[in-house]
Scaffold this active site. Structure first.
Site, PDB file in Angstrom:
ATOM      1  N   LYS A 118       0.821  -1.214   0.000  1.00  0.00           N
ATOM      2  CA  LYS A 118       0.000   0.000   0.000  1.00  0.00           C
ATOM      3  C   LYS A 118       0.854   1.262   0.000  1.00  0.00           C
ATOM      4  CE  LYS A 118      -4.278  -1.679   2.077  1.00  0.00           C
ATOM      5  NZ  LYS A 118      -5.122  -1.669   3.286  1.00  0.00           N
ATOM      6  N   LYS A 211      -5.011 -10.275  -7.119  1.00  0.00           N
ATOM      7  CA  LYS A 211      -6.183 -10.372  -6.242  1.00  0.00           C
ATOM      8  C   LYS A 211      -7.310  -9.442  -6.723  1.00  0.00           C
ATOM      9  CE  LYS A 211      -6.014  -8.301  -2.258  1.00  0.00           C
ATOM     10  NZ  LYS A 211      -5.665  -7.813  -0.923  1.00  0.00           N
ATOM     11  N   LYS A 214     -10.691  -3.713  -4.344  1.00  0.00           N
ATOM     12  CA  LYS A 214     -11.495  -2.490  -4.408  1.00  0.00           C
ATOM     13  C   LYS A 214     -10.775  -1.402  -5.196  1.00  0.00           C
ATOM     14  CE  LYS A 214     -13.366  -3.084   0.258  1.00  0.00           C
ATOM     15  NZ  LYS A 214     -13.212  -2.763   1.664  1.00  0.00           N
TER      16      LYS A 214
HETATM   17  P1  TYM Z   1     -10.970  -5.267   3.779  1.00  0.00           P
HETATM   18  O1  TYM Z   1     -12.096  -4.320   3.845  1.00  0.00           O
HETATM   19  O2  TYM Z   1      -9.845  -4.950   2.868  1.00  0.00           O
HETATM   20  O3  TYM Z   1     -11.502  -6.711   3.379  1.00  0.00           O
HETATM   21  C1  TYM Z   1     -12.615  -7.280   4.039  1.00  0.00           C
HETATM   22  C2  TYM Z   1     -12.511  -8.796   3.997  1.00  0.00           C
HETATM   23  O4  TYM Z   1     -12.542  -9.258   2.650  1.00  0.00           O
HETATM   24  C3  TYM Z   1     -11.457 -10.146   2.428  1.00  0.00           C
HETATM   25  N1  TYM Z   1     -11.020 -10.023   1.021  1.00  0.00           N
HETATM   26  C4  TYM Z   1     -10.942 -11.047   0.160  1.00  0.00           C
HETATM   27  N2  TYM Z   1     -11.201 -12.360   0.313  1.00  0.00           N
HETATM   28  C5  TYM Z   1     -11.015 -13.164  -0.766  1.00  0.00           C
HETATM   29  N3  TYM Z   1     -10.611 -12.695  -1.976  1.00  0.00           N
HETATM   30  C6  TYM Z   1     -10.337 -11.383  -2.182  1.00  0.00           C
HETATM   31  N4  TYM Z   1      -9.947 -10.943  -3.367  1.00  0.00           N
HETATM   32  C7  TYM Z   1     -10.507 -10.491  -1.067  1.00  0.00           C
HETATM   33  N5  TYM Z   1     -10.330  -9.152  -0.900  1.00  0.00           N
HETATM   34  C8  TYM Z   1     -10.658  -8.884   0.378  1.00  0.00           C
HETATM   35  C9  TYM Z   1     -10.378  -9.693   3.391  1.00  0.00           C
HETATM   36  O5  TYM Z   1      -9.451 -10.735   3.647  1.00  0.00           O
HETATM   37  C10 TYM Z   1     -11.199  -9.324   4.610  1.00  0.00           C
HETATM   38  O6  TYM Z   1     -11.481 -10.478   5.392  1.00  0.00           O
HETATM   39  N6  TYM Z   1      -7.799  -5.373   7.525  1.00  0.00           N
HETATM   40  C11 TYM Z   1      -9.116  -5.935   7.220  1.00  0.00           C
HETATM   41  C12 TYM Z   1     -10.214  -5.287   8.028  1.00  0.00           C
HETATM   42  C13 TYM Z   1     -10.076  -5.462   9.510  1.00  0.00           C
HETATM   43  C14 TYM Z   1     -10.181  -6.658  10.242  1.00  0.00           C
HETATM   44  C15 TYM Z   1      -9.972  -6.305  11.607  1.00  0.00           C
HETATM   45  C16 TYM Z   1     -10.416  -7.987   9.884  1.00  0.00           C
HETATM   46  C17 TYM Z   1      -9.817  -4.457  10.408  1.00  0.00           C
HETATM   47  N7  TYM Z   1      -9.763  -4.969  11.660  1.00  0.00           N
HETATM   48  C18 TYM Z   1      -9.996  -7.269  12.623  1.00  0.00           C
HETATM   49  C19 TYM Z   1     -10.430  -8.939  10.907  1.00  0.00           C
HETATM   50  C20 TYM Z   1     -10.234  -8.576  12.240  1.00  0.00           C
HETATM   51  C21 TYM Z   1      -9.328  -5.797   5.719  1.00  0.00           C
HETATM   52  O7  TYM Z   1      -8.479  -6.054   4.963  1.00  0.00           O
HETATM   53  O8  TYM Z   1     -10.505  -5.414   5.279  1.00  0.00           O
END
Ligand code: TYM
Length: 350
Positions: A118, A211, A214
């Site tokens: 990032k 991957k 967003k």
């Molecule tokens: P975020 O918003 O980027 O993603 C949310 C969830 O979606 C999953 N994800 C995917 N899974 C499969 N294939 C993909 N291409 C893909 N893109 C995203 C992510 O693995 C995530 O589970 N840092 C976290 C948010 C967070 C969090 C936490 C999660 C903040 N605090 C505490 C667990 C526990 C995140 O990346 O969100």
């Protein structure tokens, strides 16, 4: 004191919720409701760790916060039985982060691959918040002493860091923890990542080695939860494939990332293993498989999109869900934080 089995997970309100978020995370959130007490959080503090140009500014943040909440509800999360809230409304997340900042080591954070991705080349210009992102994640989970964390594959390293932080806190303060009534010296659990299902890493529809994300500049690379049926059909028909027919066995997918991805998506949406999907479609051309995938995708996603649209028209209702969730989350959070502060030795009014 016995640990409660509790699930925590979060999704960032940064726009474009897509099929990867849904299959990698939200579908599992829904399933876990049966056997655990769950907290699902819209992580708005995490959302602001990149530049305002990335997260879109105040109006966009509020809109996206309501949209993620709506996606949770539309997918089948029950905000009455479980807790749905936005992170910024429970002050304990930021407070526990500070304590954990003093437990986590700089060396641990500098190994985080997501920070490197990032921050890109201009690392000096990344926010301190982006560097600290995984510590805030550990605080999110451990503020509720959660034991299980459903996430996609890309969060594995962050979850390992959460486990390291929990362990180092327990080690550093072992005597004090025992002195506060935790005879086993374990105040924080080691949260277990739940990375399950055939779609823990959904890939871009334009490039099977990247991957689904967003932030990809091409909207054709992903299926958004709010896409209509025609858009879904167009994106799947345009999805990159190779000239060979589909293999009949899973082994045949190993060197074919695009085929593997589409079969994985089909498997996850239909709740069957990939081998079953190949039994039905193996040996056939992509065109007929893609038609079936369009049909399945539209059947699963359009009721969710319709419900999200309905909820978007009623922001007062969505806000009420978040307010109520934050109140209930705060009760658990305050209890953990109070004990954690006592364990560290902060003096307070008795
Ligand atoms: P975020 O918003 O980027 O993603 C949310 C969830 O979606 C999953 N994800 C995917 N899974 C499969 N294939 C993909 N291409 C893909 N893109 C995203 C992510 O693995 C995530 O589970 N840092 C976290 C948010 C967070 C969090 C936490 C999660 C903040 N605090 C505490 C667990 C526990 C995140 O990346 O969100």
């Amino acid at each position: 004191m016995a640990m409660v089995e509790r699930v925590f997970s979060g999704v960032q309100p940064t726009g474009n919720l897509h099929l990867g978020n849904y299959l990698g995370a939200i579908v599992n959130f829904v399933k876990l409701q049966e056997n655990y007490s769950c907290l699902y959080c819209v992580v708005d503090l995490h959302a602001i760790t990149q530049g305002v140009d990335v997260w879109g500014g105040p109006a966009e943040l509020a809109r996206n916060t309501r949209e993620v909440t709506a996606a949770f509800i539309a997918s089948g999360i029950d905000p009455k039985k479980h807790i749905v809230f936005n992170q910024s409304q429970v002050p304990g997340h930021a407070e526990l982060t500070w304590i954990f900042n003093c437990v986590a080591r700089v060396g641990w954070l500098s190994r985080m691959t997501q920070f490197k991705e990032k921050a890109g080349k201009d690392r000096e210009n990344a926010s301190v918040g982006l560097y600290d992102y995984p510590v805030l994640m550990a605080a999110d989970i451990l503020l509720y002493r959660a034991t299980h964390v459903p996430v996609g594959e890309d969060q594995k390293q962050h979850l390992e860091l959460s486990r390291d932080i929990a362990q180092k806190f327990n080690n550093d303060f072992g005597d004090s923890i025992r002195g506060h009534g935790f005879g086993d010296g374990l105040f924080f659990p080691q949260p277990e990542p739940l990375i399950t299902g055939p779609a823990t890493r959904v890939m871009s529809l334009r490039d099977g080695t990247k991957k689904m994300s967003k932030s990809d500049s091409s909207d054709n690379s992903r299926i958004n939860l709010t896409d209509d049926a025609d858009t879904i059909a167009q994106k799947i028909r345009k999805a990159k494939t190779d000239p060979e027919p589909l293999p009949t066995e899973e082994k045949g997918l190993e060197t074919r990332p695009e085929a593997d991805n589409l079969v994985g998506i089909y498997a996850a949406l239909s709740g069957r293993p990939k081998s079953d999907v190949l039994r039905d479609f193996g040996g056939g051309q992509f065109s007929s498989f893609k038609n079936a995938l369009v049909e399945l995708c539209v059947a699963k996603l359009s009721p969710i999109a319709a419900e999200m649209k309905r909820l978007a028209a009623d922001p007062g209702h969505v806000d009420q869900i978040l307010i109520d969730g934050a109140e209930r989350a705060n009760v658990i959070a305050e209890q953990t934080l109070k004990t954690a502060k006592d364990i560290v030795g902060f003096v307070r009014k008795r």
